[in-house]
Design a protein around this motif. Structure first.
Motif, PDB file in Angstrom:
ATOM      1  N   LEU A  55       0.856  -1.177   0.000  1.00 17.50           N
ATOM      2  CA  LEU A  55       0.000   0.000   0.000  1.00 17.50           C
ATOM      3  C   LEU A  55       0.894   1.228   0.000  1.00 17.50           C
ATOM      4  O   LEU A  55       1.828   1.320   0.799  1.00 17.50           O
ATOM      5  CB  LEU A  55      -0.901   0.013   1.242  1.00 17.50           C
ATOM      6  CG  LEU A  55      -1.669   1.306   1.524  1.00 17.50           C
ATOM      7  CD1 LEU A  55      -2.681   1.585   0.423  1.00 17.50           C
ATOM      8  CD2 LEU A  55      -2.366   1.222   2.890  1.00 17.50           C
ATOM      9  N   VAL A  56       0.596   2.165  -0.894  1.00 12.53           N
ATOM     10  CA  VAL A  56       1.325   3.431  -0.919  1.00 12.53           C
ATOM     11  C   VAL A  56       0.319   4.559  -0.738  1.00 12.53           C
ATOM     12  O   VAL A  56      -0.569   4.752  -1.576  1.00 12.53           O
ATOM     13  CB  VAL A  56       2.097   3.640  -2.241  1.00 12.53           C
ATOM     14  CG1 VAL A  56       2.949   4.908  -2.147  1.00 12.53           C
ATOM     15  CG2 VAL A  56       2.973   2.437  -2.546  1.00 12.53           C
ATOM     16  N   ALA A  57       0.436   5.280   0.373  1.00 10.56           N
ATOM     17  CA  ALA A  57      -0.423   6.430   0.632  1.00 10.56           C
ATOM     18  C   ALA A  57       0.290   7.681   0.147  1.00 10.56           C
ATOM     19  O   ALA A  57       1.431   7.948   0.540  1.00 10.56           O
ATOM     20  CB  ALA A  57      -0.733   6.528   2.122  1.00 10.56           C
ATOM     21  N   LEU A  58      -0.380   8.444  -0.705  1.00 15.94           N
ATOM     22  CA  LEU A  58       0.234   9.592  -1.358  1.00 15.94           C
ATOM     23  C   LEU A  58      -0.462  10.882  -0.930  1.00 15.94           C
ATOM     24  O   LEU A  58      -1.694  10.975  -0.997  1.00 15.94           O
ATOM     25  CB  LEU A  58       0.132   9.459  -2.883  1.00 15.94           C
ATOM     26  CG  LEU A  58       0.720   8.188  -3.485  1.00 15.94           C
ATOM     27  CD1 LEU A  58       0.226   8.009  -4.914  1.00 15.94           C
ATOM     28  CD2 LEU A  58       2.235   8.253  -3.447  1.00 15.94           C
ATOM     29  N   ASP A  59       0.309  11.869  -0.537  1.00 14.39           N
ATOM     30  CA  ASP A  59      -0.252  13.186  -0.232  1.00 14.39           C
ATOM     31  C   ASP A  59      -0.482  13.947  -1.539  1.00 14.39           C
ATOM     32  O   ASP A  59       0.146  14.974  -1.820  1.00 14.39           O
ATOM     33  CB  ASP A  59       0.694  13.977   0.676  1.00 14.39           C
ATOM     34  CG  ASP A  59       0.748  13.417   2.085  1.00 14.39           C
ATOM     35  OD1 ASP A  59      -0.270  12.852   2.530  1.00 14.39           O
ATOM     36  OD2 ASP A  59       1.801  13.541   2.738  1.00 14.39           O
ATOM     37  N   LEU A  60      -1.409  13.422  -2.342  1.00 17.35           N
ATOM     38  CA  LEU A  60      -1.747  13.988  -3.645  1.00 17.35           C
ATOM     39  C   LEU A  60      -3.251  13.934  -3.827  1.00 17.35           C
ATOM     40  O   LEU A  60      -3.929  13.100  -3.224  1.00 17.35           O
ATOM     41  CB  LEU A  60      -1.081  13.192  -4.773  1.00 17.35           C
ATOM     42  CG  LEU A  60       0.450  13.132  -4.788  1.00 17.35           C
ATOM     43  CD1 LEU A  60       0.926  12.126  -5.840  1.00 17.35           C
ATOM     44  CD2 LEU A  60       1.047  14.515  -5.067  1.00 17.35           C
ATOM     45  N   ILE A  61      -3.788  14.785  -4.686  1.00 22.00           N
ATOM     46  CA  ILE A  61      -5.219  14.723  -4.969  1.00 22.00           C
ATOM     47  C   ILE A  61      -5.556  13.473  -5.769  1.00 22.00           C
ATOM     48  O   ILE A  61      -6.656  12.934  -5.688  1.00 22.00           O
ATOM     49  CB  ILE A  61      -5.697  15.987  -5.719  1.00 22.00           C
ATOM     50  CG1 ILE A  61      -7.236  16.083  -5.667  1.00 22.00           C
ATOM     51  CG2 ILE A  61      -5.170  16.027  -7.151  1.00 22.00           C
ATOM     52  CD1 ILE A  61      -7.779  17.411  -6.139  1.00 22.00           C
ATOM     53  N   GLY A  62      -4.597  12.976  -6.516  1.00 18.01           N
ATOM     54  CA  GLY A  62      -4.793  11.771  -7.298  1.00 18.01           C
ATOM     55  C   GLY A  62      -3.548  11.459  -8.099  1.00 18.01           C
ATOM     56  O   GLY A  62      -2.537  12.171  -8.029  1.00 18.01           O
ATOM     57  N   ILE A  63      -3.619  10.386  -8.859  1.00 17.61           N
ATOM     58  CA  ILE A  63      -2.513   9.971  -9.711  1.00 17.61           C
ATOM     59  C   ILE A  63      -3.110   9.280 -10.926  1.00 17.61           C
ATOM     60  O   ILE A  63      -4.133   8.599 -10.825  1.00 17.61           O
ATOM     61  CB  ILE A  63      -1.545   9.036  -8.945  1.00 17.61           C
ATOM     62  CG1 ILE A  63      -0.316   8.695  -9.787  1.00 17.61           C
ATOM     63  CG2 ILE A  63      -2.247   7.800  -8.440  1.00 17.61           C
ATOM     64  CD1 ILE A  63       0.775   7.976  -9.006  1.00 17.61           C
TER      65      ILE A  63
END
Length: 212
Positions: free
Chosen positions: A52-60
């Protein structure tokens, strides 16, 4: 025996990239309020491995997700379908939708990101060690139903204090073999937006604050 490994990577974009989440913004990012992170967790039960990779982004983008899964599958030992990438949906991060107007700076950031994310997944996999896992749920009422009914029986985007919303906070905690905490995965259905359209500082918003 369950094993777990974690790693994280600073994915803060350079100042000057356009931000995502509010169409009314007229400037690109002007400074960094707090960094954006990619946090990777890899689990292995001896038969299967997942990440699991949690990203501080609105999306990818779907393309970038596919690139990360492909690049990480061999060094991390995770099948493509076993790697989940999830954005926290901050509205104070970089835009990811290329409508043909990406600047060289923006294009460079997104072209370089998949390889960096694959590397942080591989780093987490290399750190696998015996672990224990537990799950629980709690309650939080910071959310709100946004379907507000106004005169004329019209529904607008607003605040419906009497409408239903999900109050459940799900938590998965992973401990090292000695009982010391290794990682915590939280899930809560609430828009990751405290900073509004007049904010031009890169930020992970309240989810970023919550994990510190």
């Amino acid at each position: 025996m369950l094993k777990a490994g974690v790693a994280k990577l600073d994915i803060t974009p350079p100042v000057g990239v356009r931000m995502s989440g509010f169409a009314g913004r007229v400037f690109p990012s002007l400074a960094v309020h707090d960094p954006l992170w990619a946090r990777a967790l890899v689990l292995d039960d001896g038969e299967r491995r997942a990440g699991l990779v949690a990203l501080d982004l609105i999306g990818i983008s779907e393309k970038a997700v596919a690139q990360v899964r492909e690049a990480a599958s061999s060094p991390a030992g995770i099948p493509r379908e076993g790697l989940l990438l999830a954005g926290t949906h901050t509205h104070s991060g970089p835009t990811f939708w290329d409508d043909g107007t990406f600047t060289d700076q923006e294009r460079g950031y997104w072209e370089e990101l998949p390889a960096k994310l694959a590397a942080v997944v591989a780093e987490a996999a290399s750190a696998l060690a015996p672990a224990r896992l537990g799950a629980a749920s709690g309650w939080s009422a910071i959310g709100i139903n946004r379907r507000e009914v106004v005169p004329g029986n019209k529904v607008v985007l607003g605040r419906n204090h009497f409408g239903k919303f999900d109050t459940e906070l799900g938590v998965v905690r992973i401990d090292r073999e000695d009982g010391k905490p290794l990682a915590c995965v939280m899930n809560y259905a609430c828009h990751a937006v405290c900073l509004m359209q007049d904010n031009y500082l890169t930020s992970a918003d309240y989810p970023g604050y919550a994990v510190h």
